[in-house]
Write an enzyme that holds these catalytic residues in place. Structure first.
Site, mmCIF file in Angstrom:
data_model
loop_
_atom_site.group_PDB
_atom_site.id
_atom_site.type_symbol
_atom_site.label_atom_id
_atom_site.label_comp_id
_atom_site.label_asym_id
_atom_site.label_seq_id
_atom_site.Cartn_x
_atom_site.Cartn_y
_atom_site.Cartn_z
ATOM 1 N N SER A 211 0.819 -1.201 0.000
ATOM 2 C CA SER A 211 0.000 0.000 0.000
ATOM 3 C C SER A 211 0.867 1.273 0.000
ATOM 4 C CB SER A 211 -0.951 -0.077 1.201
ATOM 5 O OG SER A 211 -1.957 0.883 1.109
ATOM 6 N N ASP A 363 -9.870 -3.962 -5.238
ATOM 7 C CA ASP A 363 -9.457 -4.683 -4.023
ATOM 8 C C ASP A 363 -10.153 -4.128 -2.785
ATOM 9 O OD1 ASP A 363 -8.159 -2.322 -3.376
ATOM 10 O OD2 ASP A 363 -6.154 -3.199 -3.264
ATOM 11 N N HIS A 397 -7.570 -5.354 -0.241
ATOM 12 C CA HIS A 397 -6.351 -4.549 -0.114
ATOM 13 C C HIS A 397 -5.427 -5.076 0.986
ATOM 14 C CE1 HIS A 397 -4.334 -0.754 -0.981
ATOM 15 N NE2 HIS A 397 -4.177 -0.574 0.310
#
Ligand SMILES: *[C@@H]1O[C@H](CO)[C@@H](O)[C@H](O)[C@H]1NC(C)=O
Ligand SMILES: *[C@@H]1O[C@H](CO)[C@@H](O)[C@H](O)[C@H]1NC(C)=O
Ligand SMILES: *[C@@H]1O[C@H](CO)[C@@H](O)[C@H](O)[C@H]1NC(C)=O
Length: 419
Positions: A211, A363, A397
């Site tokens: 991320s 996601d 995610h």
């Protein structure tokens, strides 16, 4: 919990934090790494937003919003600023925490910095211990399960496994724009990579980000001399990020515009015109639509001052447009097949209200369009010799670094099974 956090810390911009969790992953023993290989390459991990831990101390220059907030002034002691659950849950301490976590934009230095009198430092740089905070949620969000699996397979923190936490309130700024936080982080990461390599017989390292860590890792790589990259980085594994940004950052800004200038990272994840073209309406109102090219107008419409638009255009947008191939062997791993915000409808034009949300594929944070754009932005770059994109169906995610099957995939990439 999420709403409480937003109420207590209105300034803390948390675009990468996901509060929704899917089914719990299978027990850890299922993804044990085949260990004992003395030839393994050292691994350096960069976690996602809010995973890094910050310490602070208050100097005499600090002007507390209430006397209680200044109790530690001048005593020289470092205390945990983030993540400090005690302070977060205490109605008297929470405003202190908010004030001390806030950044301010300094127009003279042209940079974001702490509030005067607040000094901060990242806890445990070099180690993965720093970002495996005390809260169980961090196990999922902050590579906790990944670290555990790697250690089961024989990796050792500080020997073959390293962590590069960063001040998540900041973001890399465009070239030519001062950004002390990112410059300092880059120097430390460069030294860490060289140290990790030296400690392992000169072997190049595997860099892995999740991320928000991807913005730091990618900008770091792209600003490092190519011979250095080739010498020191064997493989870059980039999880849960694309060149497109995401819509949640627009929604968070709309619901709390005052947070925009108290964070150095509020604009970094805004949807990029590089991925979302002039015809894709991201925000819909009766009067007009906003595409990724209309972000300046959107920022004005939600009530932000001219300075915010300037900072977006000069500091954040060039970084997004410059999202590019790192020119080291790269694997991108993203979740797909999960409903993901695609359009925000504020029909009557009142941005203080919760929008109606239209969902697309992704996601749960990053849209599929952004993941697919990796293939052109990185994959099609002729200088990029090795590129692979792995799309994990039905994976969120956070799930990319915590769900059983996804973790196995990530680990096999780290171990170099890709060759
Ligand atoms: C948490 O914050 C409070 C108030 O700022 C502080 O007194 C305390 O020492 C902090 N906790 C830790 C573990 O540093
Ligand atoms: C805004 O976008 C929607 C599609 O989401 C479209 O139906 C509408 O016509 C657009 N409105 C304007 C004013 O362009
Ligand atoms: C916008 O919505 C908020 C929250 O529902 C409300 O308090 C406010 O009065 C509305 N503003 C206008 C101009 O209608």
């Amino acid at each position: 919990m999420a709403t409480q956090l937003y109420r207590l810390l209105p300034l803390l911009f948390l675009p990468f934090v996901l509060f929704r969790h899917g089914a719990s992953p299978p027990p850890l023993s299922q993804h044990t790494v085949t260990g004992g290989d003395p030839g393994r390459h050292p691994v350096v991990l960069l976690p996602g937003n809010t995973c890094s831990q910050l310490e602070a101390r208050l100097t005499d220059a600090y002007q507390p919003p209430s006397p209680q907030c200044g109790a530690a002034k001048g005593n020289g002691r470092w205390f945990r600023l983030w993540k400090n659950s005690t302070a977060m849950q205490d109605p008297e301490l929470a405003p202190c925490l908010s004030d001390q976590l806030r950044l301010v934009y300094d127009p003279v230095a042209r940079d974001f910095r702490n509030v005067p009198g607040v000094e901060t430092r990242v806890l445990g740089f070099g180690s993965t211990r720093g970002f495996l905070a005390d809260t169980p949620a961090n196990q999922d969000l902050c590579m906790g399960k990944l670290v555990e699996a790697l250690e089961k397979g024989g990796y050792r923190d500080g020997e073959t496994l390293f962590g590069a936490p960063f001040d998540f309130r900041q973001a890399p700024a465009a070239l030519g724009q001062p950004c002390r936080a990112f410059s300092q982080f880059s120097r430390r990461l460069r030294a860490l990579v060289e140290h990790a390599s030296r400690k392992n017989g000169g072997k190049p390292v595997v860099v892995m980000s999740h991320s928000q860590g991807g913005y730091f890792a990618l900008e770091f790589l792209n600003r490092s001399p190519l011979p250095w990259r080739r010498r020191y980085v064997r493989h870059y594994v980039m999880a849960s990020i694309g060149p497109g940004g995401f819509l949640l950052s627009m929604q968070l800004l709309a619901s709390n515009p005052s947070a925009a200038l108290s964070s150095g990272s509020a604009f970094i994840a805004l949807p990029s015109p590089k991925v979302f073209g002039p015809d894709a309406p991201l925000v819909v109102t009766r009067a007009r639509n906003y595409t990724a090219q209309d972000i300046p107008e959107f920022l004005t419409a939600i009530g932000l001052p001219r300075l915010a638009v300037t900072l977006y255009q000069t500091r954040a947008l060039p970084v997004k447009l410059n999202f590019r191939a790192p020119v080291v062997p790269t694997t991108c791993i993203n979740g797909v097949g999960v409903p993901t915000m695609k359009e925000l409808v504020y029909w009557d034009g009142n941005f203080s209200k919760a929008p109606e949300v239209v969902y697309g594929d992704g996601d749960d944070l990053i849209l599929l369009e952004s993941t697919l754009a990796l293939d052109t932005v990185i994959g099609d770059d002729p200088r990029q010799e090795y590129y692979k994109s792995i799309k994990l169906a039905g994976t969120s995610h956070a799930g990319v670094v915590s769900d059983g099957a996804a973790l196995e995939r990530v680990i096999s990439e780290i171990l170099g099974v890709h060759e």
